[in-house]
Design a protein around this motif. Structure first.
Motif, short mmCIF file in Angstrom:
data_model
loop_
_atom_site.label_atom_id
_atom_site.label_comp_id
_atom_site.label_asym_id
_atom_site.label_seq_id
_atom_site.Cartn_x
_atom_site.Cartn_y
_atom_site.Cartn_z
N SER A 1 68.36 49.16 6.54
CA SER A 1 69.67 48.56 6.30
C SER A 1 70.71 49.02 7.30
O SER A 1 71.85 48.59 7.27
CB SER A 1 70.14 48.88 4.87
N HIS A 2 70.36 49.89 8.20
CA HIS A 2 71.32 50.41 9.19
C HIS A 2 70.64 50.36 10.56
O HIS A 2 69.58 50.95 10.73
CB HIS A 2 71.70 51.84 8.80
N ASP A 3 71.24 49.66 11.52
CA ASP A 3 70.65 49.53 12.86
C ASP A 3 70.77 50.83 13.63
O ASP A 3 71.48 50.91 14.63
CB ASP A 3 71.39 48.44 13.68
N ALA A 4 70.10 51.87 13.18
CA ALA A 4 70.29 53.19 13.80
C ALA A 4 69.01 53.73 14.42
O ALA A 4 69.03 54.81 14.99
CB ALA A 4 70.81 54.18 12.76
N PHE A 5 67.92 53.00 14.31
CA PHE A 5 66.62 53.58 14.66
C PHE A 5 65.95 52.95 15.87
O PHE A 5 64.76 53.11 16.08
CB PHE A 5 65.69 53.53 13.44
N SER B 1 79.50 49.33 7.24
CA SER B 1 80.76 49.19 7.97
C SER B 1 80.83 50.18 9.12
O SER B 1 80.97 51.38 8.92
CB SER B 1 81.94 49.37 7.01
N HIS B 2 80.66 49.69 10.31
CA HIS B 2 80.82 50.53 11.49
C HIS B 2 82.29 50.52 11.89
O HIS B 2 82.95 49.50 11.85
CB HIS B 2 79.97 50.01 12.65
N GLY B 3 82.79 51.67 12.29
CA GLY B 3 84.21 51.81 12.62
C GLY B 3 84.58 51.08 13.89
O GLY B 3 85.73 50.83 14.16
ZN ZN Z 1 75.26 54.42 12.76
#
Ligand code: ZN
Length: 309
Positions: free
Chosen positions: A204-208, A126-128
């Motif tokens: 699992s998180h589009d952060a990279f 859940s992104h804010g």
């Molecule tokens: Zn993030």
């Protein structure tokens, strides 16, 4: 006889006599929006800054809800440092509401950005803020070379507003930049022996995306799996298909997914299951990523280990 009062009298007298010492004893308060920027501030500002973070280690800055104590912290601060690019969307309002009167520094200024791939957040992170098509990916710190620009922005902002300590900030930034350059070379070396075609992982998180762009690694999002609840047999089958189809060597799924499910996915797909990657926050002090440099090193070791097959 030594009284309580006389114990304190001597240092106070010394402070009054030497303003430089007084400054050293009473550092200026710099508040970062999240733990990684707080680490940059400590490296740059060393002894002349007291550094605090609104969102601490192991906490999610995307979905953060500021409290009155956060506003009080900002009201006392000389500096506030934020990433920008919509990462901490709650921050501008918090700054306004707090009555903050110091210097605001945006670390992402001038950093080359890439657009969010927007695989859809079906995996349940859940992104804010909403990640619409064409929006900028805010996770720029995952590339150490971009982190160097962030460090320069922060140091420049501090020095411009606090000329008395400008030399401290300049030297801190210079020393830390050399450390980040060495870190960047180290990461490059770690991947040197892994064929380009094999550098495909699921997270699992589009952060990279920035890390991936820098070191030639494709980060894909898992299809048909949620980190919130155990996936159904059908969802597991879809993920296994994706791993085979896209020739993914390793999978990193954070929080939620049970080890049993991951073992099943690994057994059926042939992909390796990696450990925990740190994206948007440092670990606790006794964890594997208590500083930014430790975070990048930890993630790199995890990914290399999973890809080395
Ligand atoms: Zn993030």
């Amino acid at each position: 006889m030594i009284t309580r009062r006389s114990l304190f009298a001597a240092p106070i007298a010394a402070m009054a006599a030497t303003p430089r010492l007084a400054r050293a004893l009473e550092p200026r308060l710099a508040v970062a929006s999240f733990s990684i920027l707080a680490d940059f501030l400590r490296e740059i500002g060393g002894p002349v800054l007291a550094v605090e973070s609104v969102v601490g280690p192991e906490a999610d800055a995307h979905a953060f809800q500021p409290s009155p104590s956060d506003a009080q912290k900002l009201a006392r601060a000389h500096f506030v440092v934020l990433n920008g690019l919509g990462f901490e969307g709650w921050m501008p309002r918090l700054i306004r509401a707090s009555g903050f009167r110091g210097t605001e520094i945006v670390a992402s200024r001038g950093v080359a950005t890439i657009k969010s791939k927007h695989h859809g957040h079906s995996h349940g992170h859940s992104h804010g803020h909403s990640h619409g098509h064409g929006e900028v990916d805010p996770h720029i710190w995952q590339d150490p070379r971009r982190a160097i620009t962030m460090v320069r922005n922060i140091a420049d902002g501090l020095a411009a507003a606090d000329r008395e300590a400008a030399e401290t900030y300049r030297m801190g930034a210079q020393r830390y930049t050399a450390e980040l350059q060495a870190l960047d070379s180290w990461v490059e070396q770690q991947f040197a022996s892994i064929p380009r075609a094999r550098r495909r992982v699921v997270t699992s998180h589009d952060a990279f995306a920035y890390y991936g762009a820098r070191y030639g690694i494709d980060f894909l999002s898992p299809q048909g799996i949620s980190t919130r609840s155990d996936p159904s047999a059908q969802q597991i089958a879809r993920l296994v298909q994706q791993i085979r189809r896209e020739r993914i060597a390793a999978i990193f799924i954070e929080a939620g997914a049970s080890p049993r499910v991951l073992e099943q996915v690994a057994a059926e797909s042939g992909a390796r299951i990696g450990g925990k990657l740190f994206s948007d926050a440092l670990s606790a002090a006794d964890g594997p990523a208590p500083t930014y440099v430790a975070l990048i090193r930890h993630n790199t070791r995890m990914i290399v280990e999973a890809l080395a097959g």
